[in-house]
Motif scaffolding. Structure first.
Motif, PDB file in Angstrom:
ATOM      1  N   PHE A 339      56.949  41.518  49.250  1.00  0.00           N
ATOM      2  CA  PHE A 339      56.519  40.545  49.871  1.00  0.00           C
ATOM      3  C   PHE A 339      56.499  41.195  50.990  1.00  0.00           C
ATOM      4  O   PHE A 339      56.241  40.725  52.139  1.00  0.00           O
ATOM      5  N   LEU A 340      57.726  41.701  50.850  1.00  0.00           N
ATOM      6  CA  LEU A 340      58.504  42.939  52.041  1.00  0.00           C
ATOM      7  C   LEU A 340      57.569  44.190  52.661  1.00  0.00           C
ATOM      8  O   LEU A 340      58.334  44.958  52.288  1.00  0.00           O
ATOM      9  N   THR A 341      56.084  44.005  52.994  1.00  0.00           N
ATOM     10  CA  THR A 341      55.620  45.798  53.158  1.00  0.00           C
ATOM     11  C   THR A 341      55.199  45.851  54.506  1.00  0.00           C
ATOM     12  O   THR A 341      55.555  44.899  55.607  1.00  0.00           O
ATOM     13  N   SER A 342      55.362  47.000  54.471  1.00  0.00           N
ATOM     14  CA  SER A 342      55.300  47.817  55.977  1.00  0.00           C
ATOM     15  C   SER A 342      54.150  46.896  56.891  1.00  0.00           C
ATOM     16  O   SER A 342      54.239  46.382  57.560  1.00  0.00           O
ATOM     17  N   SER A 343      53.562  46.474  56.094  1.00  0.00           N
ATOM     18  CA  SER A 343      52.168  45.841  56.937  1.00  0.00           C
ATOM     19  C   SER A 343      51.878  44.948  56.809  1.00  0.00           C
ATOM     20  O   SER A 343      50.664  44.188  56.751  1.00  0.00           O
ATOM     21  N   GLY A 344      53.274  44.054  56.399  1.00  0.00           N
ATOM     22  CA  GLY A 344      53.274  42.423  56.522  1.00  0.00           C
ATOM     23  C   GLY A 344      52.093  41.683  54.959  1.00  0.00           C
ATOM     24  O   GLY A 344      52.640  40.687  55.565  1.00  0.00           O
ATOM     25  N   GLN A 345      51.636  42.448  54.677  1.00  0.00           N
ATOM     26  CA  GLN A 345      50.520  41.966  53.646  1.00  0.00           C
ATOM     27  C   GLN A 345      51.447  41.902  52.596  1.00  0.00           C
ATOM     28  O   GLN A 345      51.516  43.115  52.268  1.00  0.00           O
ATOM     29  N   PRO A 346      51.005  41.339  51.536  1.00  0.00           N
ATOM     30  CA  PRO A 346      51.960  40.660  50.306  1.00  0.00           C
ATOM     31  C   PRO A 346      51.293  42.089  49.227  1.00  0.00           C
ATOM     32  O   PRO A 346      50.614  42.126  49.379  1.00  0.00           O
ATOM     33  N   ASN A 347      51.845  42.507  48.642  1.00  0.00           N
ATOM     34  CA  ASN A 347      51.335  43.971  47.528  1.00  0.00           C
ATOM     35  C   ASN A 347      51.079  42.997  46.193  1.00  0.00           C
ATOM     36  O   ASN A 347      51.997  43.045  45.270  1.00  0.00           O
ATOM     37  N   ILE A 348      50.670  41.735  46.191  1.00  0.00           N
ATOM     38  CA  ILE A 348      50.491  41.210  44.677  1.00  0.00           C
ATOM     39  C   ILE A 348      49.333  41.720  43.207  1.00  0.00           C
ATOM     40  O   ILE A 348      47.706  41.674  44.640  1.00  0.00           O
ATOM     41  N   PRO A 349      48.905  42.054  42.627  1.00  0.00           N
ATOM     42  CA  PRO A 349      48.064  42.355  41.894  1.00  0.00           C
ATOM     43  C   PRO A 349      46.641  41.835  42.126  1.00  0.00           C
ATOM     44  O   PRO A 349      47.435  40.323  42.229  1.00  0.00           O
ATOM     45  N   ARG A 350      46.180  42.664  42.117  1.00  0.00           N
ATOM     46  CA  ARG A 350      45.044  41.479  41.846  1.00  0.00           C
ATOM     47  C   ARG A 350      43.958  40.859  40.540  1.00  0.00           C
ATOM     48  O   ARG A 350      44.258  41.311  39.894  1.00  0.00           O
ATOM     49  N   PRO A 351      44.599  39.659  40.550  1.00  0.00           N
ATOM     50  CA  PRO A 351      43.625  39.247  39.338  1.00  0.00           C
ATOM     51  C   PRO A 351      42.810  39.963  38.533  1.00  0.00           C
ATOM     52  O   PRO A 351      41.566  40.354  38.800  1.00  0.00           O
ATOM     53  N   GLY A 352      43.318  39.777  37.367  1.00  0.00           N
ATOM     54  CA  GLY A 352      41.583  40.885  36.527  1.00  0.00           C
ATOM     55  C   GLY A 352      41.072  39.923  36.268  1.00  0.00           C
ATOM     56  O   GLY A 352      39.765  40.478  35.978  1.00  0.00           O
ATOM     57  N   TYR A 353      40.883  38.477  36.149  1.00  0.00           N
ATOM     58  CA  TYR A 353      39.335  38.744  36.335  1.00  0.00           C
ATOM     59  C   TYR A 353      38.412  37.932  37.142  1.00  0.00           C
ATOM     60  O   TYR A 353      37.481  38.017  37.103  1.00  0.00           O
ATOM     61  N   ASN A 354      39.213  38.855  38.351  1.00  0.00           N
ATOM     62  CA  ASN A 354      38.564  38.858  39.272  1.00  0.00           C
ATOM     63  C   ASN A 354      38.941  39.922  40.545  1.00  0.00           C
ATOM     64  O   ASN A 354      39.521  39.793  41.738  1.00  0.00           O
ATOM     65  N   PRO A 355      38.445  40.866  40.023  1.00  0.00           N
ATOM     66  CA  PRO A 355      38.896  42.070  40.500  1.00  0.00           C
ATOM     67  C   PRO A 355      38.816  42.683  41.614  1.00  0.00           C
ATOM     68  O   PRO A 355      39.272  43.319  42.731  1.00  0.00           O
ATOM     69  N   SER A 356      37.884  42.066  42.479  1.00  0.00           N
ATOM     70  CA  SER A 356      36.919  42.076  43.738  1.00  0.00           C
ATOM     71  C   SER A 356      37.779  41.088  44.753  1.00  0.00           C
ATOM     72  O   SER A 356      37.920  41.179  46.220  1.00  0.00           O
ATOM     73  N   SER A 357      38.902  40.416  44.279  1.00  0.00           N
ATOM     74  CA  SER A 357      39.715  39.298  45.203  1.00  0.00           C
ATOM     75  C   SER A 357      40.895  39.784  45.620  1.00  0.00           C
ATOM     76  O   SER A 357      41.535  40.337  44.876  1.00  0.00           O
ATOM     77  N   GLU A 358      41.255  38.864  46.150  1.00  0.00           N
ATOM     78  CA  GLU A 358      42.947  39.012  46.036  1.00  0.00           C
ATOM     79  C   GLU A 358      43.554  37.612  45.914  1.00  0.00           C
ATOM     80  O   GLU A 358      43.264  36.606  45.594  1.00  0.00           O
ATOM     81  N   ARG A 359      44.365  37.641  46.076  1.00  0.00           N
ATOM     82  CA  ARG A 359      45.591  36.738  45.331  1.00  0.00           C
ATOM     83  C   ARG A 359      46.614  35.842  46.860  1.00  0.00           C
ATOM     84  O   ARG A 359      46.843  36.847  47.852  1.00  0.00           O
ATOM     85  N   ARG A 360      47.356  34.717  46.786  1.00  0.00           N
ATOM     86  CA  ARG A 360      48.319  34.629  48.090  1.00  0.00           C
ATOM     87  C   ARG A 360      49.011  33.700  47.371  1.00  0.00           C
ATOM     88  O   ARG A 360      49.248  32.544  46.452  1.00  0.00           O
ATOM     89  N   PHE A 361      49.972  33.570  47.927  1.00  0.00           N
ATOM     90  CA  PHE A 361      50.963  32.670  48.050  1.00  0.00           C
ATOM     91  C   PHE A 361      50.403  30.731  48.412  1.00  0.00           C
ATOM     92  O   PHE A 361      49.955  30.326  49.025  1.00  0.00           O
ATOM     93  N   GLU A 362      50.817  30.262  46.818  1.00  0.00           N
ATOM     94  CA  GLU A 362      50.309  28.406  47.243  1.00  0.00           C
ATOM     95  C   GLU A 362      51.863  28.322  46.904  1.00  0.00           C
ATOM     96  O   GLU A 362      52.134  27.148  47.783  1.00  0.00           O
TER      97      GLU A 362
END
Length: 430
Positions: A339-362
């Motif tokens: 979560f503490l990345t230089s870009s400010g965007q979390p570096n969370i693995p993309r979902p394997g069942y939907n690789p074109s998407s991203e994940r968000r904190f919930e």
């Protein structure tokens, strides 16, 4: 019943900061009444411990979702959260499971998060009807407000008009006294909570659903067949109620940590006959490992922020902030680095069942849940339960932004489950 909810009683509202800048969009969950044989949860409840309730009694997740990757034993439910998305025509539940084997702590795959949805036609129809009902209710409320304003304007206008007839402008029949008012409070609310709050103060305020997006969550009739009886090992079960995060008017932000200051001062003081400080010395770690542990944690600004934030609502077992940011327990481990990345965007693995998407904190599970799950606030607790218990600081769950599940992963009941990203920040070893 004594619980953390007492801090939200109407008599104590003044202890919270009313400044707009201190208001939070985060929703907090607090342990409520215990789950008992006579008081069982339903699908629309949020709770910790106990047995999970699946979205359909005949639709369960894959077996490997419920097995510890280290020891191969079945996992126990830590949290079940009914968390539908705004406007979505399907039921949605998040589950967190953890291994009860203390030797599996800090091991990958010992804690798992699962997202389940029910896209059946029956569920879609029910939710659509209830969403339509919400729109009708909003229109009725708006009409009522406009009518009341118009009538108030008329009454106010008469006050300043010279009345030569001698009539009392406040006399006559009360225009609000009619019993056929379609907007009266006697009308039934189809979106009221299915379960009454179990605490005394809950009756003094409007009950709130699990999450902001679920505050008008559709409710279905309680069905005994929804419960999975005795299939998994379990912790003590407690219902969870949700309220907005509030901040106390404490002037000293470090008040909660003040009791540790003397330990830090002692740890920083030079040893007699030695020029080096105690901090970092192997002898001090052996003699007083707890002091070293606390010192190391206080050196971490993220842990300090975690502590100072939680102290405002120490009873919280859950934080929900869809599309927000987690409250990091420390800033040093791999979870923090994600979560503490230089870009400010979390570096969370993309979902394997939907690789074109991203994940968000919930959401994230908070350490107070450990006490409630293991019953550490009860009398006559076995010391073995404490020594072999859970040792995490927080469990963070990130979900697919598209909330996607492949059609082939939906069973004949239109129910499907996928494993989501779960990051555990463990307690530091001394």
């Amino acid at each position: 019943m004594s619980s953390s909810q007492e801090e939200y009683s109407s008599d104590e509202e003044s202890i919270y900061d009313s400044n707009e800048s201190h208001k939070s969009k985060v929703l907090l969950g607090f342990a409520d009444g215990p789950i008992t044989e006579d008081d069982q949860p339903i699908l629309e409840d949020t709770f910790i411990g106990g047995q999970p309730i699946w979205l359909h009694p005949e639709s369960k997740p894959k077996e490997d979702y419920l097995i510890c990757d280290r020891c191969g034993k079945k996992l126990a439910l830590l949290l079940q959260a009914f968390s539908p998305l705004d406007g979505a025509l399907y039921d949605r539940v998040l589950y967190i499971f953890g291994c009860k084997n203390g030797q599996c702590a800090k091991q990958k795959g010992s804690v798992k998060a699962i997202r389940g949805i029910n896209k059946s036609d029956e569920v879609a129809k029910r939710i659509k009807e209830e969403l339509d009902g919400i729109k009708v209710k909003e229109m009725e409320d708006k009409l009522k407000s406009e009518q009341s304003k118009k009538l108030n304007d008329e009454l106010t206008k008469n006050l300043f008009n010279k009345d030569t007839s001698g009539n009392n402008p406040f006399g006559g029949s009360n225009p609000f006294a009619k019993n056929d008012n379609p907007f009266s409070s006697g009308s039934s609310n189809p979106f009221a909570n299915a379960k009454e709050a179990k605490t005394t103060n809950a009756s003094t305020k409007t009950p709130q659903s699990y999450a902001e997006v679920a505050k008008t969550a559709p409710k279905s009739p309680k069905r005994e067949s929804q419960k999975l009886q005795g299939d998994l090992p379990q912790y003590n079960g407690s219902f969870v109620y949700v309220d907005s995060e509030k901040f106390r008017n404490d002037k000293d932000e470090d008040a909660q940590l003040a009791k540790y200051k003397h330990l830090i001062e002692e740890n920083d003081a030079p040893e007699e006959g030695a020029s080096s400080k105690r901090r970092g010395s192997s002898s001090s770690a052996v003699l007083d490992p707890q002091t070293t542990k606390i010192s190391n944690m206080l050196d971490d600004k993220y842990f300090e922020n975690f502590s100072s934030t939680v102290k405002h609502n120490p009873g919280q077992v859950l934080r929900y902030d869809l599309n927000g940011k987690p409250l990091l327990y420390n800033g040093k481990d791999d979870v923090a680095k994600a979560f503490l990345t230089s870009s400010g965007q979390p570096n969370i693995p993309r979902p394997g069942y939907n690789p074109s998407s991203e994940r968000r904190f919930e959401l994230q599970l908070m350490p107070k849940a450990i006490m409630d799950l293991e019953g550490l606030d009860r009398e006559n607790v076995d010391i073995k339960d404490i020594l072999n218990g859970m040792s995490w600081g927080t469990i963070i769950v990130c979900t697919d932004v598209e909330d996607y599940i492949r059609e082939e992963d939906l069973d004949e009941n239109k129910v499907g489950y996928v494993q989501e990203w779960c990051g555990v920040q463990w307690e530091e070893s001394a």
